[in-house]
Design an enzyme around this catalytic site. Structure first.
Site, PDB file in Angstrom:
ATOM      1  CD  GLU A 195      -0.347   5.202  -4.165  1.00  0.00           C
ATOM      2  OE1 GLU A 195       0.050   5.580  -3.042  1.00  0.00           O
ATOM      3  OE2 GLU A 195      -0.984   4.152  -4.339  1.00  0.00           O
ATOM      4  CG  ASP A 238      -8.366   4.326  -0.191  1.00  0.00           C
ATOM      5  OD1 ASP A 238      -8.204   3.085  -0.115  1.00  0.00           O
ATOM      6  OD2 ASP A 238      -7.636   5.142   0.394  1.00  0.00           O
ATOM      7  CG  ASP A 275      -1.977   1.040   1.222  1.00  0.00           C
ATOM      8  OD1 ASP A 275      -2.326   1.513   0.117  1.00  0.00           O
ATOM      9  OD2 ASP A 275      -2.487   1.396   2.300  1.00  0.00           O
TER      10      ASP A 275
END
Ligand code: MIG
Length: 767
Positions: free
Chosen positions: A403, A474, A400
């Site tokens: 990015e 999300d 997670d």
């Protein structure tokens, strides 16, 4: 480069045109940047006959799939061999139409009120590829951008971001950058893959209906033209180029339960497991979000929350039948007492400031640094760290915040990063950060366990499918996000990612019983089948609501297990065909205009057509059936294709149709995917004439690559079934096979070699 490869390489008008295979042609122009592709592991070279005609103004290159016409001004016009234009350069300059020009002062004013003015690509970009737009063309691909299936009329950015506000159809960029687009004009397909991880932009006629374009802030001009007679062949060429998703472990296709917050104590985790068991919800894995860690430090475990220690906890969960998947964040806590930080700091494994010190930003653990995953040595180090988890018996790693996400503003664009054997500013490798992290994770787990690694990642680039499963990040518990799950997952599938899913029930905001039920139905064939929600939102375990919700939810999770062998067959086929599991109807019916922008139906392989209810309060819906004949899964009612029908869809009904004469392997309902080889298999035939090839292996490791697998050919002719082994490489083949046609059940027993013999029909007792 070999001699024959050299002969397939042409230098024309300052560009290098390389014919990799008849349907894959690379257009390249060096602009002084590194050319190490992250997406492509090995070029799928094929000896190809290329006919070159050098005319006065135009040079023509022709394979048996594609025709390129190159003129002296540098235009690259692409046709198919029948002369249909596929991608023809636009002769004019970019000329925005109807887009408002806003000066800085007004921009600030608008921003002051909290509005943003959306993506505006710079008028002059370092790289621009601009093509004519015809009124009839449709666009697909780009990974999981928001909005609708057909991207025409929209513009998107490729720049990985953590985006937590509600995703809207105008959101230009999310967590992944997969710069591949497919266009389809009257059934004539082509793909363009821009292998440049720098920030880039696609505009499909939003700026001006006369053209579409791709532009990039920097990098080389480097793109691949993907041809093929059908959209399937074009998609296959893209996957051939960027890589296949290796077969997953079979249990990963089972249901998975997750929520941010479960892992804050062993007791809470146990309660989830017991809830699943008690309510008889089949489930293969429970996920641990960030709370299991010691102060959000990767590769640690909080001893206070888990008084017996992680080893005993994992073992206890295993005894209950549940595998565990743990989250790992990209940001590493800056803490002199923490071994991962200390090692990394000592060896310069983190992204650096210009003075060589590790760059620090804020993420969950507070001050955090970012592993320099572009460095192969860092990837190996990170890979070895996976052993902390695999040694405990953890079944998968969920990556997670890669990015990478950061709370204290984005990472400066000019930070120094490693790009394999050279360095690059962050902005040039930003979009491959999650890709490299996934690769490190995959390779580390494979090394440690020898099993097929189960890796999930939020950030990705083209080609990440070789290492990881993805989810769409999300989303929210709102109906539009259920609606978009279909086009998002379908476009991900076309973009090389067959193994993908959304957070079922919605991540942020409070779900409702109706939304949750419709989501577990709609996602029935979503390869990653995971319910996940955000800390602080309403609980969305299947038992968190009323009896009816629980009953319907359970019914669909059980049904999912019936279809696991079918899904697994599709993953096995993907190894050869490169085609996705869950797919838009247009992929199977590329000449059908009705399918071109069909957003509320999808197909699974070639045989299943799913028309979920994705609108609140809807209890009947219109279903478009493409050409052919279709059988209603629930009542065997037959329909001719090429028509719209109205079907009843009460809350407990997912409209589902099977291609007439399809032969579907029909798995057993178990609480967990069995670890032992299946001794029996059943096939359901939706007609009286049909055939399929069904795949079986141990579902765990890589022995199948050495031939340890079985292929069964099941054929039904005028209601008469035959079964035989086409390939017998995996010793424990099925001892009994049942074939269920609409007329009854025929049973077979394994008789050695490749033979199955019919046994006398007996009264039917479904297990
Ligand atoms: O910004 O680890 O997308 O699935 O539950 C929050 C907590 C960080 C974002 C992920 C989400 C996960 C959450 N994470």
């Amino acid at each position: 480069m070999l001699d024959w490869q050299q002969q397939q390489t042409f230098s024309i008008n300052g560009m290098t045109i390389t014919v990799i295979s008849p349907g894959i042609i690379r257009v390249f122009q060096d602009r002084g940047y590194s050319v190490r592709s992250k997406a492509i592991a090995a070029l799928p070279w094929e000896k190809t006959v290329v006919n070159v005609t050098r005319g006065k103004e135009v040079t023509e290159l022709r394979t048996d799939t594609l025709v390129l016409k190159l003129d002296e001004e540098g235009h690259v016009d692409v046709y198919d061999v029948a002369g249909n234009p596929l991608a023809v350069d636009y002769r004019g300059k970019r000329a925005p139409q109807g887009l408002d020009k806003v000066d800085q002062e007004h921009r600030k004013l608008v921003a002051g009120e909290g509005h943003s003015l959306g993506a505006q690509a710079p008028q002059e970009a370092a790289i621009t590829v601009i093509k004519q737009l015809t009124p009839t063309v449709h666009f697909y691909g780009l990974g999981d951008k928001t909005g609708y299936l057909d991207k025409r009329g929209y513009a998107y950015d490729n720049w990985n971001v953590d985006f937590s506000a509600p995703q809207l159809e105008i959101q230009p960029n999310l967590y992944k950058s997969i710069p591949v687009m497919f266009s389809l004009d009257h059934g004539h397909p082509v793909g363009l893959f821009f292998d440049n991880p720098s920030r880039s932009h696609f505009d499909f006629g939003r700026e001006n209906p006369a053209y579409y374009y791709y532009s990039a802030d920097e990098g080389n001009l480097d793109y691949y033209i993907l041809g093929g007679a059908t959209l399937k062949e074009v998609v296959a060429n893209y996957t051939r180029l960027t890589g296949y998703t290796p077969l997953p472990q079979k249990w990963t296709l089972g249901y998975q339960q997750s929520r941010w917050g479960y892992s804050r104590s062993a007791t809470e985790m146990m309660a989830v497991a017991d809830g699943l068991t008690k309510h008889k919800i089949p489930c293969d894995a429970i996920h641990l979000d960030i709370d299991y860690m010691d102060g959000y430090r990767d590769f640690t475990w909080d001893q206070e929350k888990y008084p017996e220690g992680p080893r005993k906890f994992v073992a206890a969960m295993k005894r209950k039948g549940y595998r565990l998947v743990t989250i790992i964040d990209a940001g590493v806590k800056k803490d002199e007492q923490y071994s991962v930080y200390k090692e990394g700091e000592e060896h310069h494994y983190f992204i650096r400031n210009h003075d060589g010190s590790p760059y620090v930003n804020t993420v969950w653990p507070g001050d955090a640094v970012f592993p320099d995953f572009g460095n192969p040595v860092v990837r190996q180090w990170w890979g070895r760290k996976q052993r902390f988890l695999t040694d405990l018996g953890i079944a998968g790693t969920w990556n997670d915040m890669n990015e990478p996400a950061s709370f204290n503003g984005p990472l400066p664009l000019d930070l120094e990063c490693t790009d394999e054997d050279t360095t690059a500013p962050q902005r040039q490798v930003h979009n491959v950060y999650g890709h490299n992290m996934s690769r490190a994770t995959y390779e580390g787990i494979k090394d440690a366990t020898g099993l097929r690694p189960f890796v999930i990642t939020r950030a990705a680039y083209a080609g990440t499918q070789k290492y990881s499963t993805v989810w769409t990040g999300d989303n929210r518990s709102i109906w539009p996000h259920l609606q978009w799950a279909i086009p998002q997952l379908c476009n991900l599938g076309l973009s090389g990612f067959p193994f993908c899913g959304t957070d079922i029930g919605g991540f942020a905001s409070d779900t409702t019983p109706e939304l949750l039920v419709r989501w577990i139905e709609a996602a029935l064939f979503s390869p990653l089948y995971r319910n996940h929600s955000e800390l602080g939102t309403r609980h969305q375990e299947p038992w968190a609501f009323d009896d009816q919700t629980l009953r319907i939810y359970r019914q669909y999770v059980r049904l999912r297990y019936r279809f696991i062998p079918y899904l697994y067959d599709l993953f096995a086929q993907h190894q050869k065909t490169g085609l996705p599991v869950m797919r838009p109807v247009i992929l199977n019916y590329p000449d059908d205009e009705r399918a071109a922008n069909l957003n509320d139906e999808y197909m699974v392989g070639d045989d299943l057509l799913v028309a979920p209810v994705v609108v609140k309060a809807q209890r009947r819906r219109l279903v478009y059936l493409p050409a052919g004949e279709w059988v209603d899964f629930w009542n065997n009612r037959e329909y001719a294709g090429n028509q719209d029908i109205v079907v009843d869809a009460p809350l407990e009904r997912l409209p589902l149709f099977v291609r007439k004469n399809a032969v579907i392997p029909w798995g057993r309902v178990t609480m967990h995917v069995a670890a032992t080889p299946d001794k029996q298999m059943r096939f359901r035939v939706f007609g009286n004439n049909g055939t399929t090839v069904h795949y079986q292996d141990n579902g765990r490791d890589f022995k199948y690559q050495k031939g340890e697998y079985n292929l069964y050919q099941v054929t039904v002719t005028v209601g008469q079934a035959t079964v035989k082994l086409k390939h017998h490489g995996y010793a424990p083949c099925y001892q009994e096979v049942a074939v269920e046609t609409m007329m009854g059940v025929q049973r077979f027993r394994y008789a050695g070699q490749e033979q199955y013999v019919a046994v006398k029909e007996e009264a039917e007792n479904e297990e």
